[in-house]
Motif scaffolding. Structure first.
Motif, short mmCIF file in Angstrom:
data_model
loop_
_atom_site.label_atom_id
_atom_site.label_comp_id
_atom_site.label_asym_id
_atom_site.label_seq_id
_atom_site.Cartn_x
_atom_site.Cartn_y
_atom_site.Cartn_z
N ALA A 102 19.93 3.51 47.98
CA ALA A 102 21.59 4.02 46.87
C ALA A 102 20.83 3.77 45.06
N LEU A 103 20.36 2.39 45.26
CA LEU A 103 19.40 0.92 44.64
C LEU A 103 18.45 1.97 44.33
N THR A 104 18.00 2.03 45.34
CA THR A 104 16.61 2.74 45.27
C THR A 104 16.75 4.29 44.37
N GLU A 105 17.05 5.24 45.06
CA GLU A 105 17.31 5.85 43.93
C GLU A 105 18.05 6.15 42.40
N TRP A 106 18.74 5.64 42.37
CA TRP A 106 19.41 5.07 40.95
C TRP A 106 18.37 4.57 40.56
N ALA A 107 17.94 3.76 40.28
CA ALA A 107 16.05 3.02 39.98
C ALA A 107 15.37 4.02 39.46
N ARG A 108 14.82 5.45 40.61
CA ARG A 108 14.13 6.24 40.64
C ARG A 108 14.71 7.01 39.12
N GLU A 109 16.07 7.78 39.39
CA GLU A 109 16.18 8.78 38.51
C GLU A 109 17.10 7.75 36.92
N ASN A 110 17.09 6.36 36.72
CA ASN A 110 17.54 5.94 35.71
C ASN A 110 16.40 4.73 34.62
N LEU A 111 15.75 4.03 35.54
CA LEU A 111 14.81 3.04 35.34
C LEU A 111 13.27 3.28 34.83
N GLU A 113 9.75 2.87 34.90
CA GLU A 113 8.82 2.60 35.31
C GLU A 113 7.78 0.99 34.62
N GLU A 114 7.77 1.76 33.94
CA GLU A 114 7.85 0.19 32.32
C GLU A 114 8.71 -0.90 32.47
N ALA A 115 9.31 -0.82 32.95
CA ALA A 115 11.15 -1.74 32.95
C ALA A 115 10.54 -2.53 33.94
N CYS A 116 10.47 -1.95 35.31
CA CYS A 116 10.03 -2.54 36.71
C CYS A 116 8.97 -3.82 36.24
N LEU A 117 7.20 -2.37 35.64
CA LEU A 117 6.58 -3.36 35.91
C LEU A 117 6.79 -4.44 34.52
N GLY A 119 9.19 -6.38 34.34
CA GLY A 119 10.12 -7.68 35.69
C GLY A 119 9.54 -7.98 37.31
N GLY A 120 8.73 -8.24 37.39
CA GLY A 120 7.43 -8.08 38.00
C GLY A 120 7.07 -7.53 39.49
N GLY A 121 7.34 -6.53 39.57
CA GLY A 121 6.82 -5.25 40.58
C GLY A 121 7.55 -5.22 41.67
N GLY A 122 6.89 -5.51 42.76
CA GLY A 122 7.42 -5.41 44.33
C GLY A 122 6.78 -4.06 44.78
N SER A 123 7.65 -3.28 45.55
CA SER A 123 7.13 -2.90 46.72
C SER A 123 8.82 -1.64 47.23
N SER A 124 8.45 -0.41 47.18
CA SER A 124 8.75 0.73 47.93
C SER A 124 9.50 0.39 49.10
N PRO A 125 10.71 0.71 48.59
CA PRO A 125 11.78 0.05 50.26
C PRO A 125 11.03 1.39 51.62
N ARG A 126 10.65 2.26 50.49
CA ARG A 126 10.32 3.91 51.33
C ARG A 126 9.24 3.50 52.61
N SER A 127 7.83 2.64 51.99
CA SER A 127 6.72 2.60 52.47
C SER A 127 6.82 0.54 53.19
N LEU A 128 6.08 0.80 54.28
CA LEU A 128 5.23 -0.40 53.99
C LEU A 128 3.52 -0.55 53.24
N SER A 129 3.12 0.39 52.52
CA SER A 129 2.08 0.47 51.68
C SER A 129 2.56 -0.37 50.58
N PRO A 130 1.34 -0.77 50.05
CA PRO A 130 1.44 -1.70 48.20
C PRO A 130 2.09 -0.64 47.43
N ARG A 131 3.10 -1.63 46.35
CA ARG A 131 3.12 -0.35 45.36
C ARG A 131 3.36 -1.24 44.54
N ARG A 132 3.01 -0.73 43.32
CA ARG A 132 4.28 -2.11 41.60
C ARG A 132 5.46 -1.98 41.98
N CYS A 133 6.41 -1.27 42.22
CA CYS A 133 7.31 -0.75 42.20
C CYS A 133 8.24 -0.52 42.72
#
Length: 133
Positions: A102-111, A113-117, A119-133
């Motif tokens: 739910a948090l992931t979906e909320w972030a996709r819809e409401n945050l 990407e610039e805000a995420c970048l 904030g320090g990055g991270g990865s998508s909870p949906r895959s083990l492939s590297p992601r910026r956020c």
């Protein structure tokens, strides 16, 4: 004479202590991201390091130890050769999956990407492939 006013047991404007604890723990850098990454299934240390761009080996080790002590992640050593260590969510960790989704979906819809970048990055909870956020 001053009349005594009965106060409710809980001030509805006060922050709930359990929510404070949850965000304090999950909001600690990388904890939530690691839990979300493990919702896809077990992974080894190297898998997690590749999946969570920007995390150092020492911080990854510290966070996995912390998540394990909290009872959210289990650590299993498979005797080798080669020796392999696998991390996976416990039942308590899996119980967080709907909230993380739910948090992931909320972030996709409401945050944006610039805000995420910023904030320090991270990865998508949906895959083990590297992601910026």
């Amino acid at each position: 004479m001053r009349q005594r006013v009965e106060r409710p047991e809980h001030d509805p404007r006060a922050c709930d202590g359990a929510l404070t604890r949850a965000f304090g723990f999950l909001g600690k850098r990388w904890n939530g991201v690691l839990l979300a990454t493990l919702t896809n299934g077990p992974g080894g240390f190297s898998d997690l390091r590749r999946a969570v761009a920007g995390i150092s080996d020492s911080v990854l080790s510290d966070r996995l130890t912390e998540l394990s002590r909290a009872g959210l992640v289990s650590r299993t050593v498979h005797e080798g050769p080669p020796v392999a260590v696998v991390y996976e969510l416990t039942a308590a960790g899996r119980a967080l999956s709907p909230a993380l989704t739910a948090l992931t979906e909320w972030a996709r819809e409401n945050l944006p990407e610039e805000a995420c970048l910023r904030g320090g990055g991270g990865s998508s909870p949906r895959s083990l492939s590297p992601r910026r956020c």
